[in-house]
Design an enzyme around this catalytic site. Structure first.
Site, PDB file in Angstrom:
ATOM      1  N   ARG A  48       0.831  -1.208   0.000  1.00 51.89           N
ATOM      2  CA  ARG A  48       0.000   0.000   0.000  1.00 51.89           C
ATOM      3  C   ARG A  48       0.863   1.254   0.000  1.00 51.89           C
ATOM      4  NH1 ARG A  48      -4.472   0.876   4.658  1.00 51.89           N
ATOM      5  NH2 ARG A  48      -2.584   1.247   5.898  1.00 51.89           N
ATOM      6  N   LYS A  65      -2.369   7.202   1.335  1.00 46.71           N
ATOM      7  CA  LYS A  65      -2.105   7.473   2.754  1.00 46.71           C
ATOM      8  C   LYS A  65      -0.984   8.510   2.815  1.00 46.71           C
ATOM      9  CE  LYS A  65      -1.935   4.895   7.118  1.00 46.71           C
ATOM     10  NZ  LYS A  65      -3.239   5.334   7.610  1.00 46.71           N
ATOM     11  N   GLU A  67     -15.772   7.266   6.778  1.00 47.87           N
ATOM     12  CA  GLU A  67     -14.967   6.636   7.818  1.00 47.87           C
ATOM     13  C   GLU A  67     -14.819   7.619   8.966  1.00 47.87           C
ATOM     14  OE1 GLU A  67     -11.242   5.770   5.941  1.00 47.87           O
ATOM     15  OE2 GLU A  67     -10.898   7.833   5.325  1.00 47.87           O
TER      16      GLU A  67
END
Length: 286
Positions: free
Chosen positions: A52, A151, A184
């Protein structure tokens, strides 16, 4: 214990672990990171985290200056150097130092930083009694502007929502997406249970595809619990039987109230407790 910080292949004492004030990671939030947990001396799903990280870096045209195999060794070496059997890792890759201005291609020295330490994100009482949540007015970044699947070091969107939560007396806040759907929380994915069915927002709701989120979905399927990745609204949270959050630092933590409304019976529910127990078993088997 004086922790050792990894920077570009070398270890430094905490007070000597430094990067340039001209680093674009500091100046513009230009960089990516991963947060990972250490259980029994092993980094949980390290390869998934690194994959990721590489995807996030590719998405922002940032070249990580080493192979994934080398970084795997360096992460494990950092854990060993700090003598940690249980803890947390913050792995950061910045764009590196460059002149003032937005041009990322004038930065030539990406910085790879690994911090390994203990972490206690929430007090233990929140795991037994559950969190109180509030809906933030700050929405999640529009996915066409900045994909939440990256991220990145730019967490101001989440921080603004976090401030709203803290000001309301809650340590977590639910963020909606540009369509008004539940996305979220500020640092965690969200799950609901209704009539025995486990639901969570899909990836295209504008969320980070959490490593812990995916592990919990796998555990639910293995336990014979019906799972659905489906859009949801605040109404779905209000009428849910159970709610819990997942994240590398948070692990699996129940939520029992949102916007001053009690969720279910106001206590951690049976599916939440079952999945929390299964997750704890999983991480210590890894």
């Amino acid at each position: 214990m004086n922790r050792k910080i990894y920077i570009n292949g070398q270890f430094y004492d905490r007070e000597n672990a430094k990067i340039s004030v001209f680093d674009h990671g500091l100046l513009y939030g230009d960089g990516v990171f991963e947060g990972m947990r250490i259980y029994s001396g092993t980094v949980f799903r390290l390869q998934q985290h690194l994959e990721r990280l590489w995807e996030s870096a590719r998405a922002i045209a940032l070249t990580i200056p080493m192979t994934i195999e080398q970084l795997t060794k360096d992460v494990n070496a950092t854990v060993a150097e700090n003598g940690l059997t249980d803890g947390y890792i913050r792995l950061i890759v910045t764009r590196g130092a460059g002149p003032l201005g937005l041009d990322p291609f004038r930065c030539v020295d990406p910085q790879v930083i690994i911090i390994a330490d203990k972490i206690a994100l929430y007090p233990e009482s929140h795991y037994t009694e559950g969190l109180k949540l509030v809906t933030a007015s700050t929405i999640r970044n529009h996915p066409a502007a900045l994909s939440p699947r990256i991220k990145s070091l730019n967490y101001l969107n989440n921080i603004m929502a976090k401030i709203e939560g803290l000001n309301a007396g809650c340590i977590e806040a639910v963020m909606l997406n540009h369509k008004g759907e539940v996305a979220e929380c500020t640092g965690d994915n969200i799950f609901l249970v209704k009539n025995g069915v486990l639901t969570t927002p899909p990836i295209d709701a504008g969320i980070l595809e959490g490593i812990t989120r995916n592990a919990v979905l796998e555990l639910a399927v293995a336990a014979g619990i019906e799972t659905r990745e489906t859009p949801m609204t605040r109404h779905d949270i209000y009428i849910a039987d159970e709610c819990f959050l997942t994240g590398s630092a948070a692990e699996v933590i129940p939520a029992v109230q949102i916007d001053n409304r009690i969720i279910g019976d106001g206590k951690p529910g049976p599916v939440t407790l079952r999945l929390n127990e299964a997750f704890r078993k999983l991480v210590h088997q890894s």
